[in-house]
Motif scaffolding. Structure first.
Motif, PDB file in Angstrom:
ATOM      1  N   ILE A 112      59.977  64.474  46.344  1.00 14.02           N
ATOM      2  CA  ILE A 112      60.798  65.461  47.051  1.00 14.02           C
ATOM      3  C   ILE A 112      60.196  66.852  46.941  1.00 14.02           C
ATOM      4  O   ILE A 112      60.079  67.583  47.937  1.00 14.02           O
ATOM      5  CB  ILE A 112      62.243  65.444  46.513  1.00 14.02           C
ATOM      6  N   GLY A 115      56.922  67.212  48.871  1.00 18.66           N
ATOM      7  CA  GLY A 115      57.208  67.392  50.288  1.00 18.66           C
ATOM      8  C   GLY A 115      57.731  68.782  50.597  1.00 18.66           C
ATOM      9  O   GLY A 115      57.322  69.415  51.579  1.00 18.66           O
ATOM     10  N   ASP A 116      58.636  69.291  49.749  1.00 18.54           N
ATOM     11  CA  ASP A 116      59.172  70.635  49.958  1.00 18.54           C
ATOM     12  C   ASP A 116      58.088  71.702  49.815  1.00 18.54           C
ATOM     13  O   ASP A 116      58.099  72.715  50.529  1.00 18.54           O
ATOM     14  CB  ASP A 116      60.295  70.912  48.959  1.00 18.54           C
ATOM     15  N   THR A 178      68.478  71.751  47.426  1.00 23.37           N
ATOM     16  CA  THR A 178      67.282  71.153  48.023  1.00 23.37           C
ATOM     17  C   THR A 178      67.479  70.843  49.497  1.00 23.37           C
ATOM     18  O   THR A 178      66.623  71.162  50.338  1.00 23.37           O
ATOM     19  CB  THR A 178      66.905  69.868  47.265  1.00 23.37           C
ATOM     20  N   ASN A 182      65.847  72.469  52.889  1.00 21.17           N
ATOM     21  CA  ASN A 182      65.237  71.709  53.985  1.00 21.17           C
ATOM     22  C   ASN A 182      65.777  72.152  55.335  1.00 21.17           C
ATOM     23  O   ASN A 182      65.016  72.324  56.304  1.00 21.17           O
ATOM     24  CB  ASN A 182      65.507  70.211  53.819  1.00 21.17           C
ATOM     25  N   TYR A 226      64.110  64.390  57.830  1.00 18.06           N
ATOM     26  CA  TYR A 226      64.260  64.526  56.380  1.00 18.06           C
ATOM     27  C   TYR A 226      65.522  65.303  56.044  1.00 18.06           C
ATOM     28  O   TYR A 226      66.315  64.917  55.181  1.00 18.06           O
ATOM     29  CB  TYR A 226      63.004  65.216  55.847  1.00 18.06           C
ATOM     30  N   GLY A 230      69.115  63.803  54.528  1.00 18.55           N
ATOM     31  CA  GLY A 230      69.539  64.454  53.298  1.00 18.55           C
ATOM     32  C   GLY A 230      71.016  64.815  53.330  1.00 18.55           C
ATOM     33  O   GLY A 230      71.738  64.634  52.346  1.00 18.55           O
ATOM     34  N   TRP A 251      66.582  58.398  52.051  1.00 19.22           N
ATOM     35  CA  TRP A 251      66.139  59.796  51.965  1.00 19.22           C
ATOM     36  C   TRP A 251      64.897  59.921  51.094  1.00 19.22           C
ATOM     37  O   TRP A 251      63.972  60.681  51.405  1.00 19.22           O
ATOM     38  CB  TRP A 251      67.271  60.654  51.408  1.00 19.22           C
ATOM     39  N   ALA A 255      61.373  61.362  52.218  1.00 22.01           N
ATOM     40  CA  ALA A 255      60.777  62.477  51.471  1.00 22.01           C
ATOM     41  C   ALA A 255      59.272  62.286  51.320  1.00 22.01           C
ATOM     42  O   ALA A 255      58.528  63.249  51.147  1.00 22.01           O
ATOM     43  CB  ALA A 255      61.425  62.594  50.093  1.00 22.01           C
ATOM     44  N   CYS A 256      58.832  61.050  51.383  1.00 21.97           N
ATOM     45  CA  CYS A 256      57.395  60.742  51.348  1.00 21.97           C
ATOM     46  C   CYS A 256      56.818  60.690  52.757  1.00 21.97           C
ATOM     47  O   CYS A 256      55.711  61.168  53.015  1.00 21.97           O
ATOM     48  CB  CYS A 256      57.183  59.408  50.635  1.00 21.97           C
TER      49      CYS A 256
END
Length: 327
Positions: A112, A115-116, A178, A182, A226, A230, A251, A255-256
């Protein structure tokens, strides 16, 4: 109690099947990325190619750990643990905080935040490398990371549970921060791409600009799916509803998948990079009435009010879209 247990088991079962499908899609994206990196026509710098290869490989390893842990836990719960002390309910009560479950949860948290981090960098690039734009998102990112670490520690203790007790006290604000991050990044990126997309469409023509301005391109660049999944996970999680497990597993895989799709677009020269954004900003400016301004870079104003690129400018633009190593 029986209904809650049934919902819990159904959620794990459905989430695991959905995870398997998404894992397969991620494998395809990973090998397409490697194929793109190995092509002789790849115009990314050697440093960028190494980074993308390592980043993608780490994501693949993390999602593999997550999928494998869920598969092993399901097998132990429904087959090995069925005849153990307390049956399946007893297994769930005692093995939710098993070391391998904590390892799987840790792998998801790392995915996660990897990705963020990529989304934050893309936001930085798409807004012309302006630090002010990412100042607040970075603070939210660090706050979410701190809460995630605390939640992992609490859930990993004997008797801990990711979906019950003290874990939710830290998990709810962690996921809220988080997922809100997003959503904010998604909205900022989409609004920026819509604005730049008009400039690109006028400069290149609508058909030629589809690679950058299509709905699919904007969804991938902004990681909109994503953010959407979420939200679907956060609501039942905060309510303590067992169906959150299904959405949580999906989710985690997205995230990947979301950053992997962005990397694939960069590798194949289809992503918004610094050069493309600079061209969009410098080649075409819009006045309040929406008419373009002519620049010396080769853009010509047509009598009907639209713009086309001259040959020199077209060649410059096309070459710039291939040089995306810095994105």
């Amino acid at each position: 109690m029986a209904d809650a247990l049934s919902q819990f088991e159904h959620s794990i079962y459905i989430g695991s099947y959905m995870s398997g499908i998404l894992y397969g899609i991620n494998l395809v994206m990973y090998f397409l990325t490697l194929q793109g990196l190995l092509r002789k026509t790849n115009h990314n710098s050697p440093k960028s190619r190494r980074f993308f290869a390592i980043y993608s490989t780490i994501l693949l390893l993390l999602i593999t750990i997550d999928v494998a842990v869920n598969a092993v836990w399901g097998e132990l719960m429904w087959i090995e643990g069925r005849n153990g002390p307390g049956g399946v309910p007893g297994f769930i009560a005692t093995q939710t905080a098993a070391w391998y479950q904590t390892m799987g949860s840790t792998a998801v948290v790392i995915m996660i935040f990897m990705g963020d981090a990529l989304l934050l960098y893309r936001l930085f690039v798409i807004y012309g490398s302006k630090y002010i734009v990412i100042a607040f998102p970075v603070l939210a990112y660090l706050a979410g990371l701190s809460l995630a670490i605390i939640e992992l520690v609490i859930a990993g203790k004997p008797g801990g549970n990711f979906f019950h007790g003290k874990s939710i006290n830290f998990g709810t604000p962690y996921y809220t921060i988080t997922i809100s991050l997003n959503i904010i990044i998604t909205l900022l990126i989409v609004s920026r791409l819509l604005k730049l997309g008009k400039a690109v469409s006028r400069a290149l023509g609508r058909d030629s600009a589809k690679m950058y301005t299509s709905v699919a391109a904007m969804l991938v660049e902004s990681a909109a799916p994503y953010s959407a999944v979420g939200v679907m996970f956060l609501i039942p999680y905060a309510m303590g509803n067992p169906i959150a497990i299904s959405f949580g597993q999906v989710w985690a895989k997205i995230a990947c998948l979301a950053p992997q799709l962005i990397v694939l677009r960069v590798v194949t020269g289809r992503a918004w990079g610094r050069e493309v954004i600079t061209q969009a900003q410098s080649n075409v400016e819009f006045l309040s009435n929406g008419r373009p301004v002519v620049h010396a870079s080769g853009i010509e104003l047509q009598s009907h009010g639209t713009t086309t690129l001259g040959d020199a400018a077209t060649e410059k633009w096309n070459s710039s879209t291939k040089s995306l190593g810095s994105s």
